[in-house]
Design a protein around this motif. Structure first.
Motif, PDB file in Angstrom:
ATOM      1  N   VAL A 226       5.248   7.122 -15.737  1.00 58.93           N
ATOM      2  CA  VAL A 226       4.074   6.975 -14.879  1.00 58.93           C
ATOM      3  C   VAL A 226       3.682   5.500 -14.781  1.00 58.93           C
ATOM      4  CG1 VAL A 226       1.589   7.431 -14.727  1.00 58.93           C
ATOM      5  CG2 VAL A 226       3.173   9.313 -15.207  1.00 58.93           C
ATOM      6  N   ALA A 227       3.714   4.810 -15.914  1.00 57.18           N
ATOM      7  CA  ALA A 227       3.354   3.383 -15.902  1.00 57.18           C
ATOM      8  C   ALA A 227       4.292   2.595 -15.001  1.00 57.18           C
ATOM      9  CB  ALA A 227       3.386   2.826 -17.323  1.00 57.18           C
ATOM     10  N   ALA A 228       5.596   2.931 -15.082  1.00 57.93           N
ATOM     11  CA  ALA A 228       6.568   2.215 -14.245  1.00 57.93           C
ATOM     12  C   ALA A 228       6.309   2.518 -12.772  1.00 57.93           C
ATOM     13  CB  ALA A 228       7.993   2.603 -14.636  1.00 57.93           C
ATOM     14  N   ALA A 229       5.969   3.773 -12.478  1.00 54.25           N
ATOM     15  CA  ALA A 229       5.690   4.137 -11.085  1.00 54.25           C
ATOM     16  C   ALA A 229       4.442   3.406 -10.594  1.00 54.25           C
ATOM     17  CB  ALA A 229       5.518   5.649 -10.967  1.00 54.25           C
ATOM     18  N   VAL A 230       3.452   3.282 -11.480  1.00 52.80           N
ATOM     19  CA  VAL A 230       2.230   2.544 -11.112  1.00 52.80           C
ATOM     20  C   VAL A 230       2.579   1.081 -10.844  1.00 52.80           C
ATOM     21  CG1 VAL A 230       0.052   1.651 -12.030  1.00 52.80           C
ATOM     22  CG2 VAL A 230       0.596   4.089 -12.247  1.00 52.80           C
ATOM     23  N   ALA A 231       3.424   0.515 -11.712  1.00 53.39           N
ATOM     24  CA  ALA A 231       3.795  -0.891 -11.547  1.00 53.39           C
ATOM     25  C   ALA A 231       4.437  -1.119 -10.190  1.00 53.39           C
ATOM     26  CB  ALA A 231       4.751  -1.317 -12.665  1.00 53.39           C
ATOM     27  N   LYS A 232       5.259  -0.165  -9.773  1.00 54.65           N
ATOM     28  CA  LYS A 232       5.912  -0.336  -8.472  1.00 54.65           C
ATOM     29  C   LYS A 232       4.940  -0.020  -7.333  1.00 54.65           C
ATOM     30  CE  LYS A 232       9.848   0.863  -5.629  1.00 54.65           C
ATOM     31  NZ  LYS A 232      11.042   1.690  -5.443  1.00 54.65           N
ATOM     32  N   ALA A 233       4.169   1.051  -7.517  1.00 46.79           N
ATOM     33  CA  ALA A 233       3.280   1.494  -6.434  1.00 46.79           C
ATOM     34  C   ALA A 233       2.285   0.404  -6.046  1.00 46.79           C
ATOM     35  CB  ALA A 233       2.540   2.763  -6.847  1.00 46.79           C
ATOM     36  N   ARG A 234       1.847  -0.373  -7.017  1.00 50.84           N
ATOM     37  CA  ARG A 234       0.892  -1.460  -6.739  1.00 50.84           C
ATOM     38  C   ARG A 234       1.466  -2.417  -5.702  1.00 50.84           C
ATOM     39  NH1 ARG A 234       0.263  -4.994 -11.179  1.00 50.84           N
ATOM     40  NH2 ARG A 234      -1.807  -5.594 -10.540  1.00 50.84           N
ATOM     41  N   LEU A 235       2.789  -2.487  -5.655  1.00 57.73           N
ATOM     42  CA  LEU A 235       3.433  -3.509  -4.834  1.00 57.73           C
ATOM     43  C   LEU A 235       4.121  -2.934  -3.606  1.00 57.73           C
ATOM     44  CD1 LEU A 235       4.859  -5.282  -7.951  1.00 57.73           C
ATOM     45  CD2 LEU A 235       3.060  -6.192  -6.487  1.00 57.73           C
ATOM     46  N   LEU A 236       3.897  -1.661  -3.327  1.00 63.50           N
ATOM     47  CA  LEU A 236       4.532  -1.064  -2.150  1.00 63.50           C
ATOM     48  C   LEU A 236       3.937  -1.654  -0.886  1.00 63.50           C
ATOM     49  CD1 LEU A 236       4.784   2.674  -3.217  1.00 63.50           C
ATOM     50  CD2 LEU A 236       6.653   1.043  -2.967  1.00 63.50           C
ATOM     51  N   GLU A 237       4.735  -1.603   0.160  1.00 65.02           N
ATOM     52  CA  GLU A 237       4.257  -2.127   1.436  1.00 65.02           C
ATOM     53  C   GLU A 237       4.399  -1.029   2.486  1.00 65.02           C
ATOM     54  OE1 GLU A 237       6.885  -5.381   2.261  1.00 65.02           O
ATOM     55  OE2 GLU A 237       8.603  -4.226   1.631  1.00 65.02           O
ATOM     56  N   PRO A 238       3.586  -1.076   3.514  1.00 65.74           N
ATOM     57  CA  PRO A 238       3.679  -0.028   4.535  1.00 65.74           C
ATOM     58  C   PRO A 238       4.944  -0.208   5.367  1.00 65.74           C
ATOM     59  CG  PRO A 238       2.120  -1.720   5.214  1.00 65.74           C
ATOM     60  CD  PRO A 238       2.578  -2.091   3.829  1.00 65.74           C
ATOM     61  N   LEU A 239       5.612   0.897   5.642  1.00 66.54           N
ATOM     62  CA  LEU A 239       6.832   0.817   6.451  1.00 66.54           C
ATOM     63  C   LEU A 239       6.697   1.732   7.645  1.00 66.54           C
ATOM     64  CD1 LEU A 239       9.600   1.071   3.713  1.00 66.54           C
ATOM     65  CD2 LEU A 239       8.428  -0.957   4.540  1.00 66.54           C
ATOM     66  N   GLU A 240       7.446   1.419   8.672  1.00 66.72           N
ATOM     67  CA  GLU A 240       7.409   2.258   9.843  1.00 66.72           C
ATOM     68  C   GLU A 240       8.809   2.663  10.241  1.00 66.72           C
ATOM     69  OE1 GLU A 240       5.183   1.274  13.631  1.00 66.72           O
ATOM     70  OE2 GLU A 240       4.027   0.245  12.066  1.00 66.72           O
ATOM     71  N   ALA A 241       9.017   3.956  10.414  1.00 64.01           N
ATOM     72  CA  ALA A 241      10.290   4.418  10.940  1.00 64.01           C
ATOM     73  C   ALA A 241      10.209   4.245  12.445  1.00 64.01           C
ATOM     74  CB  ALA A 241      10.508   5.867  10.573  1.00 64.01           C
TER      75      ALA A 241
ATOM     76  N   LYS B 209      16.152   7.817  15.561  1.00 61.10           N
ATOM     77  CA  LYS B 209      15.268   7.284  14.518  1.00 61.10           C
ATOM     78  C   LYS B 209      16.010   6.206  13.757  1.00 61.10           C
ATOM     79  CE  LYS B 209      11.459   9.652  12.576  1.00 61.10           C
ATOM     80  NZ  LYS B 209      11.115  11.051  12.736  1.00 61.10           N
ATOM     81  N   ILE B 210      15.310   5.152  13.474  1.00 60.75           N
ATOM     82  CA  ILE B 210      15.893   4.098  12.664  1.00 60.75           C
ATOM     83  C   ILE B 210      15.192   4.138  11.322  1.00 60.75           C
ATOM     84  CG2 ILE B 210      16.130   1.618  12.433  1.00 60.75           C
ATOM     85  CD1 ILE B 210      16.276   1.468  15.437  1.00 60.75           C
ATOM     86  N   GLY B 211      15.966   4.199  10.259  1.00 60.03           N
ATOM     87  CA  GLY B 211      15.394   4.307   8.923  1.00 60.03           C
ATOM     88  C   GLY B 211      14.389   3.196   8.666  1.00 60.03           C
ATOM     89  N   ALA B 212      13.384   3.501   7.848  1.00 60.79           N
ATOM     90  CA  ALA B 212      12.363   2.498   7.553  1.00 60.79           C
ATOM     91  C   ALA B 212      12.779   1.635   6.367  1.00 60.79           C
ATOM     92  CB  ALA B 212      11.043   3.189   7.246  1.00 60.79           C
ATOM     93  N   GLN B 213      13.533   2.249   5.452  1.00 59.01           N
ATOM     94  CA  GLN B 213      13.872   1.513   4.228  1.00 59.01           C
ATOM     95  C   GLN B 213      15.128   0.687   4.432  1.00 59.01           C
ATOM     96  OE1 GLN B 213      13.637   5.011   1.691  1.00 59.01           O
ATOM     97  NE2 GLN B 213      11.877   4.130   0.683  1.00 59.01           N
ATOM     98  N   VAL B 214      15.050  -0.218   5.374  1.00 58.49           N
ATOM     99  CA  VAL B 214      16.207  -1.041   5.693  1.00 58.49           C
ATOM    100  C   VAL B 214      16.011  -2.450   5.132  1.00 58.49           C
ATOM    101  CG1 VAL B 214      16.818   0.249   7.750  1.00 58.49           C
ATOM    102  CG2 VAL B 214      15.187  -1.634   7.909  1.00 58.49           C
ATOM    103  N   ALA B 215      17.066  -3.219   5.194  1.00 61.92           N
ATOM    104  CA  ALA B 215      16.996  -4.570   4.640  1.00 61.92           C
ATOM    105  C   ALA B 215      16.329  -5.523   5.618  1.00 61.92           C
ATOM    106  CB  ALA B 215      18.404  -5.062   4.327  1.00 61.92           C
TER     107      ALA B 215
END
Lengths: 143, 326, 666, 334
Positions: free
Chosen positions: C122-137, C580-586
């Motif tokens: 959970v702590a690791a997920a929180v660490a990552k979630a804090r830094l997530l950014e909004p993406l658009e497909a 649809k173009i994937g959102a999680q792209v480079a």
């Protein structure tokens, strides 16, 4: 309770094979040591070799990277890149004096829940034998 | 090496309109030094030299020059850069070509076959360094130190730099003009420096490197001197994300040096620039040479020889070694 | 983005699946101590409607902007929770999951250990979630047209299906006629339908379909773009015969000075043709073509006073000035149906195919028994002395299949049955003939196959288990050296005719297709499907599908089935009109990119190209990602020395804090 | 006072009862390291690679610690006293110069605390290095500025001269090991110092340089000298008077600290703005700044050249950028 050392392992698993294999181990209620902590990435090719070093520096006693078997990569070639990069990293770490038992790489497919258990056990046992890796810890919180 | 010919050729090249400047070596300001120099006109060519002290890898400067914003309405300076290259400098140029760090058409390459450079520290052990600049020459199979008009012969094995002892490509692998005759490559013995560490058990290796890396000041001379460390924004300087903290301590230093060495895997051309630049005398070359050796022996690849080669880190072979995989 | 992260952590009991082993209350309490966590709850089934409602309400009422769900594997419910976020008005990519079921409660028995681990995850997920950014497909328009490469039965069937659904189809066929391998066959096993009779109507349909643009004697030269938007360049080779004027009468071929001087490709080298030719009588289109290599005028610049064909053609269709023509068009999907080559029997020199005219291949046998073949369907051979009707006939199976020495380890799947069929036809045409088949195993796995095999044996065809080691000539006869492995008897079998049941191989020019379309090969060198079980017609490149033997040996019904599958898949983007173009792209940081091209070399999808940009007045090369092609694997990122390319949602700056948390918390 | 060399071991043992730092040789180079009880430091060494400043101005120093998402912070403790043994006159003088900066507009508690807790025992130079030029910039082989106690090697004994109260206090603690210096000690010292000074071969007279620097702002000498510069931090990190630092927050898991670490004006990112603009865009401006800071700005602000002539930047520059040569060119250009 014996006072045996419990190593802390950070593992990087590709989403399509190894992470699915680890999920399958769960579905099959295969039991393995809790020392392993998984970070999911889309492909083993995503694993920057510096992650391995970083994990060791930040407190891991052992690191595991697991991906699809050669030829099975969801992205066709990612695991081949991972193999080359991490093979060299392993050479470098060993040369620098990092116990080779601290870093493993494995191929675990989505159907290999039992292999996942074996890989985890081997990784944990090896890291346990290598002992706590305090020498490399970040010590910034010291004054 | 005929210095007159070198200077004459250089003078002709820098006089060309399409050449910005020529990068070569000059005598240093004291002791056993030679330094990189930038010649912009024919007169400047007179200070050029090529001696057993010219170990600096000039390819470093191809990517070091800052690209200042071009004022509106002006064109960027597209003139060529001329540079002198030894075998190792030329290999760095080739690797830069592979990585598109430079373009071949932007370069005028003057090749200098290299009989090997001296190690300043070894030289100072034989004859202490003094304030006045000393001159060094190749002679027979060895070197001759010229100081106050006196010539002292120095046996090659005593003062030859380690990376030169291990050099497989003393002649330039790419050049537009080759000065002098190619030298006969010498027999390369085992890499004692790397072997010595491999002979230690893993814990002793750690202790060895701990002693070395603890001295590191993180001045980044090793990185900056390296002709192949030329990212505009090195990830090891980066704060977001932070790969390596700015704090200078053994842990961060170790992470820094391992990352640096790893980034050069399959790219390092073993010129020894990192190690020479280090003010703390950390034997960085061993890390690079170890990886270069594995890349050569296990993967059958040697960088900096073929400008059309696939970049090693961006390629794989289906039969790359995988015995280590569980 | 400037908004400070406000996290909600939701710990699922999953009934007792999690709660029995993990102290969910303790995990919830712990979550509240983590930075930026505003809300932490646990609930019996987070994936249930009430569970999702908890999250949705908190997003609305508490102003949460990041969500961590600690439950089952993200492979199970990531989409479920993303949808919940979206329904609550939050970007769906502001979700991170901690897998505390499959990888925690189900695999660890000790409650303390499992609880401690759940906290870490959970702590690791929180660490990552804090830094997530909004993406658009994103979605892009798809061209409602398809390209079919190859005009064999697979290509024809795929084209007809797509065209029937109302989409434009371009069919590009390399040879002058559609029809492919199937048109060379006489009868088809096991039903013995006449191949031409069932195929020809489809060929005609294909040529006449209002939605199909047929380009025969043409090759695809370039394919760029991505699903929905492929740009195709086709070279239509010069036929030197005006396509419109030609009536297909054949006067030119009869008049040709070189008439009957060249081996006919269609007749598998058994028959002959002229320099100007129609590959076979039922060819579609029925238009003649001049082969520039065999034509005297085109190869030497001179053909008598004037080429005879010009004189002969009353329509005035012969045109030696014709040039290749380049056509460009856009399609939304591509079906690859390039077929196969037969194994070159010369690679088994012990069978003497190159030396003895009466050692022939199965495909040559097809032409010999075919009523439209060079012998009019009469099986006649020349034994060196005279023309005879062969009486002693042997078939050898698995020539170039299941044979590591030839590099073909696979079974070609059709040889057993076409051999049985040909044996039957021989028995039919030469009633007294002695026919035997040398085989390793007989694989009669399809519908009606076993029955047919049984019938052929009952007709008197002898099956002898053995792999011949050598064939040599003894006077007019051919001698097969073989051991009957069932009786362990060495034999020397004297026969008139040997038919080698050659296997199927990838096209000799498969490499070209691979490079053209960025396909991959499986170990057998046929084109690789995206998944051997679940995506057998897809390729790794979206919008490109495989049909027929280019993907692996198969018989006609399997080919047609796969073609129909490929057509249906290809129609999905065409019917939707969008992809649809994937959102999680480079994505690339062009400021720090050094332009080395490592990422472009690494990308298995050729999704990265190097472009020149202006950096403060200097032209510099940088990488650019084609988001429609990128799959987000991240191999580029790990290979980038300056970290200038990063997959969204799996950035270094999101992963490194996860590593730190998992490392530091012991 | 005199310390006979046979008492050297006892003397250092007495100091090692507290925290004692002295030069140790490793791989041919000397550096300051803690002296453990039982070890006897050997003062026969060339100057340390890293100047003694590192002990009062550590390369990395924690300012305070905190936890992510929380506002409470934890400050460092009071620190410990230490003795620095064998500091060369150039390094000691530099500490005094840097202190001017750290005492300037606001007091820097971290530097001043360490300075106050440290007793500097200096050692006069007998064998200057190839690039020593301290006399050119107002120093000398036996300068005592910045020291608490000066030791001069007279052959069989060290002459100890107290410079400050701290030095006096130190001697008081070991007075049993000392004897009074004879009448000829002063002359002996003078001879040793004169001999040492006579061995210094390099130098430049900086007269007129500080005032002249602004006029040389656009002179080509900067570009010429900077052309070969690698942009590394060797010259500045090894400079005893360089004192620039950077402040960073470093995170470990959810714990963090704010710390400062040496920075170098020779790094491109030193003046890099968030916008991407860099007011010192090339190595030319950075080299010009380094020299100007020492020979112009510091002089303007504090009345002294911020260079002590230790020669480290010359010795260890990987590409032979030579401050003495630059000053010579500057003088010529004035």
């Amino acid at each position: 309770m014996s006072e045996q050392f419990e190593p802390n392992i950070v593992a990087f698993l590709c989403n399509w094979c190894s992470y699915a294999g680890a999920d399958l181990a769960g579905t099959s209620r295969v039991q393995y040591p809790a020392n392993i902590n998984v970070i999911r990435v889309m492909c083993s090719g995503r694993v920057n070799p510096l992650y391995v070093m970083n994990a060791l520096q930040q407190g891991a006693d052992g690191v595991l990277v697991s991906g699809c078997h050669p030829g099975d990569c969801h992205y066709m070639e990612g695991n081949f890149y991972a193999r080359r990069r991490l093979g060299l990293l392993k050479e470098l770490l060993e040369f620098a004096g990092v116990d080779p038992r601290r870093f493993h790489m494995s191929w675990v497919s989505a159907s290999e829940g039992h292999k996942w258990k074996e890989v985890v056990e081997k990784t944990v046992e090896d890291a346990r034998a290598a002992g706590p890796f305090d020498q490399f810890r970040r010590r910034q919180i010291d004054w | 090496m005929d210095l007159e010919k070198l200077r004459k050729t250089a003078a002709e090249i820098v006089s060309r309109e399409d050449v910005k400047y020529l990068i070569g070596w000059r005598q240093g300001t004291f002791g056993y030094r030679a330094a990189p120099c930038f010649v912009e006109d024919a007169a400047g060519a007179a200070e050029l030299t090529f001696s057993p002290l010219c170990s600096a890898n000039l390819a470093t400067y191809l990517t070091l020059a800052e690209k200042l914003p071009v004022p509106r309405g002006k064109e960027p300076d597209s003139r060529k850069t001329a540079l002198l290259v030894k075998g190792c400098d030329s290999r760095a140029v080739v690797q830069l070509l592979v990585e598109k760090g430079v373009k071949r058409e932007e370069l005028v390459i003057i090749g200098c076959p290299c009989p090997g450079m001296v190690d300043r520290a070894l030289l100072a052990e034989v004859i202490p360094e003094e304030s006045a600049p000393a001159d060094l020459k190749w002679s027979g199979g060895g070197f001759v130190l010229v100081k106050n008009g006196l010539e002292t012969a120095l046996p090659r094995d005593r003062v030859l730099a380690e990376q030169c002892r291990l050099c497989r490509h003393p002649n330039p692998v790419v050049s537009d003009i080759l000065l002098g005759e190619p030298v006969q490559p010498w027999e390369v013995g085992p890499d004692g420096g790397v072997d010595e560490i491999e002979a230690k058990d893993v814990a002793d290796r750690w202790d060895y490197w701990e002693e070395q890396f603890s001295r590191c000041l993180r001045c980044y001379a090793c990185r900056n001197a390296c002709p192949l460390c030329y990212c505009k924004d090195c990830i090891l300087d980066r704060l977001n994300p932070t790969w390596i903290n700015r704090a200078v301590n053994f842990s961060e230093n170790t992470a820094y040096h391992l990352a640096r060495a790893f980034h050069l895997a399959g790219r390092c051309i073993e010129c020894g620039a990192c190690e020479r630049a280090c003010p703390a005398h950390i034997p960085l070359g061993k890390l690079n040479r170890k990886l270069a050796r594995e890349v050569r022996d296990q993967y059958g690849f040697e960088p900096g020889l073929d400008a059309n080669a696939e970049p090693f880190q961006a390629a794989f072979k289906p039969d790359d070694p995988e015995e280590f995989i569980l | 983005m400037t908004e400070k992260p406000k996290l909600g952590v939701y710990v699922c009991h999953c009934g007792i699946n999690i709660a029995a082993t993990v102290d969910v209350a303790a995990v919830t309490e712990y979550a509240l101590t983590l930075p930026n966590v505003k809300v932490a709850r646990n609930y019996s089934y987070m994936c249930s409607d009430p569970g999702q409602l908890l999250i949705k309400n908190d997003i609305k009422n508490e102003g949460l902007n990041r969500v961590v769900v600690a439950s089952c594997s993200p492979r199970m419910h990531e989409l479920t929770f993303r949808k919940a976020l979206q329904e609550a008005g939050l970007n769906p990519y502001f979700l991170e999951m901690a897998n505390i079921r499959e990888q925690c409660s189900w695999v660890h028995e000790n409650r303390d250990e499992a609880t401690a681990k759940a906290k870490k995850l959970v702590a690791a997920a929180v660490a990552k979630a804090r830094l997530l950014e909004p993406l658009e497909a994103r979605e892009v328009e798809a061209e409602p047209a398809a390209l079919v490469i190859g005009g064999g039965i697979a290509g024809i069937q795929a084209a007809l299906d797509i065209a029937d659904a109302g989409f434009k189809v371009y069919v590009v066929e390399k040879t002058p006629s559609v029809g492919g391998r199937m048109s060379q066959l006489d009868k088809t096993f096991p039903t013995l339908d006449c191949s031409a009779c069932i195929l020809t109507p489809k060929m005609v349909d294909c040529a006449g379909h209002p939605n199909i643009e047929l380009m025969t004697y043409a090759e695809v030269e370039e394919v760029g773009g991505f699903i929905g938007n492929f740009n195709v360049k086709v070279r239509k080779k010069a036929r030197y015969v005006d396509f419109v004027k030609c009536t297909g009468c054949g006067d030119c071929a009869a008049a040709c000075r070189m008439a009957g001087r060249f081996l006919s490709e269609f007749d598998a080298g058994v028959g002959k043709r002229s320099a100007v030719y129609l590959p076979f009588p039922q060819a579609v289109p029925a238009k003649y073509t001049i082969d520039p290599e065999s034509c005297l005028f085109l190869s030497r610049g001179k053909c008598g006073k004037e080429p005879k064909c010009v004189e002969a053609c009353r329509a005035g269709a012969i045109d030696f000035t014709q040039q290749d023509e380049i056509v460009e068009f856009k399609v939304g999907a591509i079906v690859v149906a390039t077929g196969f080559d037969v194994f070159d029997a010369r690679r088994k020199p012990e069978y003497g195919y190159a030396d003895y005219p009466n050692v022939i291949t199965g495909l040559e046998m097809e032409r010999l028994v075919s009523a439209s073949g060079p012998t009019g369907g009469k099986v006649k051979i020349h034994n060196g002395v005279e023309e005879i009707i062969p009486q002693e006939i042997a078939f050898i199976q698995c020539v170039g299949s299941r044979d590591k020495s030839t590099g073909n380890e696979y079974c070609s799947r059709v040889c057993c049955m076409y051999t049985a069929k040909q044996a039957h036809l021989i028995k039919d045409k030469i009633p007294g003939a002695n026919v035997r088949v040398y085989y390793m195993d007989v694989r009669a796995f399809g519908k009606g196959f076993e029955e047919f095999y049984d019938r052929v044996r009952r007709e008197g065809v002898r099956y002898i288990r053995g792999n011949p080691s050598e064939i040599f000539r003894r006077k007019e006869k051919l001698v097969i050296k073989v051991e009957d492995t069932l009786t362990a008897t060495p034999l020397e079998d004297e026969v008139d005719l040997v038919v080698l049941a050659v296997g199927l191989e990838p096209r000799a020019d498969a490499r070209k297709t691979i490079e053209l379309l960025r396909l991959s090969q499986s170990p057998d060198r046929f084109f690789l499907e995206a998944h051997p079980k679940l995506r057998p017609v897809d390729t790794a490149t979206d919008g490109i599908f495989l049909a027929g033997c280019c993907q692996g040996p198969k018989d006609i019904p399997d080919t047609v089935a796969q073609a129909k599958g490929a057509a249906a898949s290809a129609m999905v983007p065409l019917a939707r009109g969008k992809v649809k173009i994937g959102a999680q792209v480079a994505c690339v940081n062009e400021d720090t990119c050094r332009g080395c091209g490592f990422c472009a070399a690494i990308c298995p999808y050729s999704a990265i190209e190097m472009v020149t940009i202006n950096r403060m007045g200097h032209p510099v090369e940088v990488a650019r990602v084609n988001e429609a092609l990128c799959k987000g694997c991240g191999s580029c990122a790990a290979g980038c020395l300056s970290d200038s390319i990063q997959p969204r949602s799996f950035r270094d700056r999101q992963i490194l804090p996860q590593i730190a948390v998992l490392g530091v918390l012991r | 006072m005199l310390l006979k060399k046979e008492k050297w071991s006892a003397f250092t043992q007495a100091l090692a009862a507290g925290r004692l730092w002295a030069p140790v040789k490793q791989d041919g180079a000397a550096r300051f390291a803690p002296v453990a009880a039982g070890e006897t430091p050997d003062l026969d060494y060339d100057n340390t690679t890293v100047p003694a400043k590192t002990l009062v101005f550590p390369q990395t120093e924690t300012l305070y610690r905190y936890r992510l998402g929380q506002t409470a912070m934890e400050l460092p403790g009071p620190g410990e006293e230490a003795v620095l043994l064998g500091v060369r006159p150039c390094d000691a003088r530099a500490m005094e110069m840097v202190e001017k900066l750290f005492r300037w507009d606001v007091d820097d508690p971290y530097y001043l605390k360490r300075r106050a807790l440290t007793t500097v025992v200096g050692l006069a130079c007998k064998e200057p290095g190839a690039n020593c030029f301290c006399p050119s910039v107002g120093g000398g082989p036996a300068g005592a500025e910045g020291m608490d106690l000066l030791m001069v090697d007279l052959g069989d004994a060290y002459l100890l001269e107290t410079v400050s109260g701290k030095g006096e206090a130190l001697l008081e603690g070991v007075k049993d090991l000392l004897e009074a210096a004879g009448p000829d000690a002063a002359a002996h010292k003078e001879q040793v110092v004169r001999e040492a000074a006579g061995k210094i071969r390099r130098g430049v007279d900086p007269a007129g340089v500080p005032e002249g620097m602004p006029g040389l702002w656009e002179h080509p000498l900067w570009g010429q000298n900077a052309a070969a510069c690698l942009g590394c931090g060797t010259c500045t990190y090894l400079c005893p008077t360089c004192h620039c630092f950077d402040i960073q927050d470093e995170v470990e898991g959810f714990d963090a600290r704010r710390c400062r670490m040496w920075d170098s004006c020779m790094f491109a990112e030193y003046t890099l703005h968030t916008s991407g603009h860099n007011p010192r865009p090339t190595r030319r401006e950075r080299t010009r700044n380094r020299i100007n800071h020492k020979y112009n700005y510091f002089v303007q602000k504090f009345g002294v050249i911020a260079c002590v002539g230790c020669g480290r930047c010359v010795n260890l520059c990987p590409v032979n950028i030579d401050i003495i040569e630059i000053l010579r060119q500057a003088k010529e250009a004035l």
